[in-house]
Design an enzyme around this catalytic site. Structure first.
Site, mmCIF file in Angstrom:
data_model
loop_
_atom_site.group_PDB
_atom_site.id
_atom_site.type_symbol
_atom_site.label_atom_id
_atom_site.label_comp_id
_atom_site.label_asym_id
_atom_site.label_seq_id
_atom_site.Cartn_x
_atom_site.Cartn_y
_atom_site.Cartn_z
ATOM 1 N N SER A 133 -1.596 6.552 6.489
ATOM 2 C CA SER A 133 -0.650 6.746 8.158
ATOM 3 C C SER A 133 0.348 7.151 7.985
ATOM 4 C CB SER A 133 0.143 5.034 8.060
ATOM 5 O OG SER A 133 0.970 4.707 6.905
ATOM 6 N N PRO A 152 2.177 0.885 1.274
ATOM 7 C CA PRO A 152 2.371 1.232 0.322
ATOM 8 C C PRO A 152 3.207 2.469 0.014
ATOM 9 C CG PRO A 152 0.444 1.700 1.205
ATOM 10 C CD PRO A 152 0.742 0.856 2.231
ATOM 11 N N GLY A 153 3.585 3.177 1.260
ATOM 12 C CA GLY A 153 4.117 4.643 1.049
ATOM 13 C C GLY A 153 4.657 6.003 1.593
ATOM 14 N N GLY A 154 3.135 6.159 2.389
ATOM 15 C CA GLY A 154 2.968 6.883 3.627
ATOM 16 C C GLY A 154 3.798 7.514 4.600
ATOM 17 N N ASP A 208 9.649 -3.413 1.436
ATOM 18 C CA ASP A 208 8.869 -4.083 1.277
ATOM 19 C C ASP A 208 8.193 -5.055 0.713
ATOM 20 O OD1 ASP A 208 5.947 -4.781 2.275
ATOM 21 O OD2 ASP A 208 5.946 -3.003 3.228
ATOM 22 N N LYS A 237 3.758 -1.941 17.907
ATOM 23 C CA LYS A 237 2.401 -2.704 17.194
ATOM 24 C C LYS A 237 1.873 -3.302 18.639
ATOM 25 C CE LYS A 237 2.819 -1.628 13.381
ATOM 26 N NZ LYS A 237 2.420 -0.422 12.403
#
Ligand SMILES: C[S@@+](CC[C@H](N)C(=O)[O-])C[C@H]1O[C@@H](n2cnc3c(N)ncnc32)[C@H](O)[C@@H]1O
Length: 346
Positions: free
Chosen positions: A175, A208-210, A226, A291
């Protein structure tokens, strides 16, 4: 006078793309919105504008089409279908739908492109010039072609309306590509001025940090919010502070340059959160994903953005808002809202 438009969109979103276009051009007629084709064609009295359409990756004004291209000589009928105006084009883009069938046509367009280019140059109709309209040749399949134009600066800048990104091997999630694409699409040449080392950012829903990775790689200090774990190059990075708190409650002690948000939540709730940050001066620029539900996507997006605009307008904020379903977006769209001047106005 009726104008025909060809719009490219994410396959599976043809109905949304057509529905949105009809909001802007209510008297238009949808000529083709075949499911999973990756494009929509309409005819109507109004010009459609790339910048305001969220679900269209590209907006092309049609010049003509050929329905039965002979296999042996496609060049002659294409040149015959090209009208006299505009007289000259600044680029020639051969395009296919963003589908598996479309990909199979790309070897054909690679071979055919240079032939056509040579013929157009010889006829004095093509020269490399980014002030002139581009000529698009869209091949839905080998037998058919739609000819059309787009204007540089008022349309997508990439072939098939896609600003392609390379997956950086160090990034912790795919992402990451969404945020780099968002910066390219929304900021364009302003990117260098608006994303500078030493700036600060908050990333809501960071794991996770993209997205965080896109910021730290530009030298920007990030509060990554997060409950989930950060991974790879982002974990323990000196520019990253990981906060395991609720993204809807967190506010920074000092204003930050950027707020980015990829939390999976109702679009209206996310949009309201962004408005709150901007109005209270917690951030100057925001990029966030909305979303989308399976049904009534266009309604949902337009309601959320109308509420956001109304809130910002009521607060007297000057801002720029752009929204697109990016190439790397799936069931979602990406929005940029940035304040354009200090203080309150209007
Ligand atoms: C789509 S993922 C984000 C992916 C991230 N942008 C990236 O590039 O790696 C959504 C994240 O939002 C987080 N999240 C959802 N609701 C949240 C909340 N209220 N506060 C903080 N994080 C939240 C989830 O834990 C999840 O990690």
């Amino acid at each position: 006078m009726n104008t025909r438009h060809l719009l490219y969109c994410r396959p599976g979103f043809e109905r949304d793309c057509a529905e949105e276009a009809l909001r802007h051009s209510p008297r238009a007629e949808v000529l083709d919105a075949t499911e999973n084709s990756g494009y929509v064609r309409l005819q109507g009295p109004s010009r459609l504008d790339y910048a305001t359409l969220i679900f269209a990756r590209q907006v092309i004004r049609e010049l003509g089409s050929v329905e039965a291209l002979p296999e042996r000589d496609r060049l002659t009928p294409i040149l015959a279908a090209l009208p006299d105006a505009p007289q000259r084009f600044g680029a020639l883009w051969l395009e296919t739908p963003d589908t598996n069938d479309g990909k199979e046509l790309s070897s054909f367009t690679r071979r055919f492109g240079p032939l056509l280019e040579t013929a157009l140059q010889a006829a004095g109709r093509l020269e490399a010039n980014d002030k002139l309209p581009r000529l698009h040749l869209f091949f839905p399949d080998r037998q058919r072609v739609v000819l059309g134009t787009s204007e540089p600066g008022k349309s997508a800048d990439g072939l098939m309306g896609i600003l392609r990104q390379k997956m950086p091997p160090e990034a912790p999630s795919r992402s990451t590509l969404k945020l780099s694409e968002a910066f390219g699409v929304f900021l364009g040449s302003e990117e260098i001025r608006l994303l500078k080392p030493g700036m600060t950012a908050v990333d809501l829903g960071a794991a996770p940090g993209g997205w965080t990775w896109q910021l730290i790689r530009r030298g920007i200090r990030v509060q990554a919010v997060d409950n989930g774990p950060l991974k790879g190059a982002v974990l323990g990075h000196p520019l990253v502070e990981h906060l395991r708190v609720d993204g809807f409650r967190h506010r920074p002690r000092r204003p930050v340059d950027w707020l980015v948000c990829d939390m999976v939540e109702r679009p209206q709730r996310v949009a309201a959160l962004m408005a709150d940050w901007l109005i209270h001066g917690h951030a100057r620029h925001t990029v966030f994903n909305l979303k989308l539900p399976m049904k009534k996507r266009v309604d949902t997006v337009y309601t959320a953005l109308a509420d956001l605009r109304a809130t910002l307008d009521d607060a007297g904020l000057r801002y720029r808002l752009s929204a697109k379903q990016l190439y790397h977006d799936r069931e979602e769209i990406t929005v940029y809202v940035g304040r354009v001047a200090e203080g309150r106005k209007r």
